[in-house]
Design a protein around this motif. Structure first.
Motif, PDB file in Angstrom:
ATOM      1  N   LEU A  34      59.324  -7.087  -1.374  1.00  0.00           N
ATOM      2  CA  LEU A  34      58.274  -7.034  -0.308  1.00  0.00           C
ATOM      3  C   LEU A  34      57.351  -8.454  -0.418  1.00  0.00           C
ATOM      4  O   LEU A  34      57.529  -8.779  -1.265  1.00  0.00           O
ATOM      5  N   PRO A  35      56.967  -8.656   0.652  1.00  0.00           N
ATOM      6  CA  PRO A  35      55.938  -9.991   1.002  1.00  0.00           C
ATOM      7  C   PRO A  35      54.661  -9.598   0.184  1.00  0.00           C
ATOM      8  O   PRO A  35      54.298  -8.568   0.057  1.00  0.00           O
ATOM      9  N   ALA A  36      54.114 -10.781  -0.156  1.00  0.00           N
ATOM     10  CA  ALA A  36      52.795 -10.643  -0.535  1.00  0.00           C
ATOM     11  C   ALA A  36      51.833 -10.483   0.589  1.00  0.00           C
ATOM     12  O   ALA A  36      51.916 -11.029   1.367  1.00  0.00           O
ATOM     13  N   VAL A  37      51.003  -9.318   0.387  1.00  0.00           N
ATOM     14  CA  VAL A  37      49.948  -9.190   1.104  1.00  0.00           C
ATOM     15  C   VAL A  37      48.721  -8.753   0.592  1.00  0.00           C
ATOM     16  O   VAL A  37      48.824  -8.662  -0.782  1.00  0.00           O
ATOM     17  N   ARG A  38      47.651  -9.139   1.155  1.00  0.00           N
ATOM     18  CA  ARG A  38      46.206  -8.828   0.723  1.00  0.00           C
ATOM     19  C   ARG A  38      45.587  -7.942   1.546  1.00  0.00           C
ATOM     20  O   ARG A  38      45.660  -8.015   2.899  1.00  0.00           O
ATOM     21  N   LEU A  39      44.822  -7.071   1.074  1.00  0.00           N
ATOM     22  CA  LEU A  39      43.920  -6.185   1.923  1.00  0.00           C
ATOM     23  C   LEU A  39      42.445  -6.528   1.545  1.00  0.00           C
ATOM     24  O   LEU A  39      42.146  -6.654   0.628  1.00  0.00           O
ATOM     25  N   ARG A  40      41.837  -6.414   2.778  1.00  0.00           N
ATOM     26  CA  ARG A  40      40.047  -6.686   2.735  1.00  0.00           C
ATOM     27  C   ARG A  40      39.480  -5.900   3.668  1.00  0.00           C
ATOM     28  O   ARG A  40      40.013  -5.520   4.759  1.00  0.00           O
ATOM     29  N   VAL A  41      38.358  -5.925   3.320  1.00  0.00           N
ATOM     30  CA  VAL A  41      37.455  -4.809   4.279  1.00  0.00           C
ATOM     31  C   VAL A  41      37.310  -5.753   5.541  1.00  0.00           C
ATOM     32  O   VAL A  41      37.207  -6.700   5.553  1.00  0.00           O
ATOM     33  N   PRO A  42      37.445  -4.947   6.683  1.00  0.00           N
ATOM     34  CA  PRO A  42      37.597  -5.815   7.975  1.00  0.00           C
ATOM     35  C   PRO A  42      36.146  -6.538   8.275  1.00  0.00           C
ATOM     36  O   PRO A  42      35.180  -5.836   7.940  1.00  0.00           O
ATOM     37  N   THR A  43      36.277  -7.826   8.732  1.00  0.00           N
ATOM     38  CA  THR A  43      35.065  -8.434   9.360  1.00  0.00           C
ATOM     39  C   THR A  43      34.909  -8.249  10.691  1.00  0.00           C
ATOM     40  O   THR A  43      35.917  -7.774  11.380  1.00  0.00           O
ATOM     41  N   ASP A  44      33.724  -8.853  11.249  1.00  0.00           N
ATOM     42  CA  ASP A  44      33.287  -8.881  12.603  1.00  0.00           C
ATOM     43  C   ASP A  44      34.674  -9.755  13.130  1.00  0.00           C
ATOM     44  O   ASP A  44      35.154  -9.263  14.375  1.00  0.00           O
ATOM     45  N   GLU A  45      34.964 -10.849  12.566  1.00  0.00           N
ATOM     46  CA  GLU A  45      36.042 -11.572  13.172  1.00  0.00           C
ATOM     47  C   GLU A  45      37.325 -10.958  13.298  1.00  0.00           C
ATOM     48  O   GLU A  45      38.169 -11.203  14.225  1.00  0.00           O
ATOM     49  N   ASP A  46      37.637  -9.971  12.448  1.00  0.00           N
ATOM     50  CA  ASP A  46      39.003  -9.143  12.213  1.00  0.00           C
ATOM     51  C   ASP A  46      39.034  -8.152  13.401  1.00  0.00           C
ATOM     52  O   ASP A  46      40.067  -8.037  13.856  1.00  0.00           O
ATOM     53  N   ALA A  47      37.725  -7.787  14.141  1.00  0.00           N
ATOM     54  CA  ALA A  47      38.118  -7.048  15.393  1.00  0.00           C
ATOM     55  C   ALA A  47      38.707  -7.817  16.400  1.00  0.00           C
ATOM     56  O   ALA A  47      39.551  -7.402  17.017  1.00  0.00           O
ATOM     57  N   VAL A  48      38.330  -9.087  16.538  1.00  0.00           N
ATOM     58  CA  VAL A  48      39.030  -9.908  17.590  1.00  0.00           C
ATOM     59  C   VAL A  48      40.360 -10.041  17.175  1.00  0.00           C
ATOM     60  O   VAL A  48      41.131 -10.026  18.160  1.00  0.00           O
TER      61      VAL A  48
END
Length: 172
Positions: free
Chosen positions: A5-19
């Motif tokens: 499986l590919p490496a992924v990271r999960l992070r709490v979404p930021t304001d920029e992530d909404a865009v």
């Protein structure tokens, strides 16, 4: 042969992530089982803000999925089932990924991290609500070890859906 499986990271979404979510979900293929088209940017802004609250209050949310190059490619995570029908009061896991990243294992990798995090937060069982026509998401639930628990018809769209369940035992 199983590929890693590919490496992924999960992070709490930021304001920029909404865009980013608005941009990558603005694709009829991505939104086929979610109303057919992307929501307005303001909907994603409210959604990311709500997820930050969920993470602070519960220890889990819909996290942004970040690929090996640091790009946001979608979301995965868990939140209370928001509808007044179906598995009310239960924790639903879910995912949505930009079309360019389908079929590469990102969702499975991210969903497995989600299961680890919600288990660590003390959640005893999760559900996944999946449109019965969505073969890709059904395959993910199976790779996660989830089992079909119920078949239903959604009230608004009158589409057939599946409710998958997975008990999260400590040490499993």
């Amino acid at each position: 042969m199983k590929r890693p499986l590919p490496a992924v990271r999960l992070r709490v979404p930021t304001d920029e992530d909404a865009v980013a979510w608005h941009r990558i979900f603005d694709d009829p293929d991505v939104m086929e089982f979610h109303g057919g088209r992307s929501a307005e940017l303001s909907v994603y802004e409210e959604l990311t803000a709500r997820q930050r609250r969920h993470d602070a209050e519960r220890g889990f949310c819909l996290w942004s999925v970040v690929d090996e190059d640091g790009r946001v490619i979608g979301f995965t995570g868990a939140q209370p089932w928001p509808q007044d029908w179906g598995p009310q009061g239960e924790i639903e896991i879910g995912w949505r990924l930009g079309r360019a990243h389908w079929g590469k294992g990102y969702v499975t990798a991210a969903a497995r991290q989600t299961l680890e995090r919600v288990r660590a937060a003390g959640v005893a069982e999760v559900v996944a609500m999946v449109d019965a026509r969505n073969a890709r998401s059904i395959a993910v639930t199976e790779r996660l070890g989830m089992r079909l628990a119920e078949v239903f018809t959604t009230p608004l769209s009158q589409q057939r859906g599946h409710c998958y369940r997975l008990p999260l035992h400590n040490g499993s």
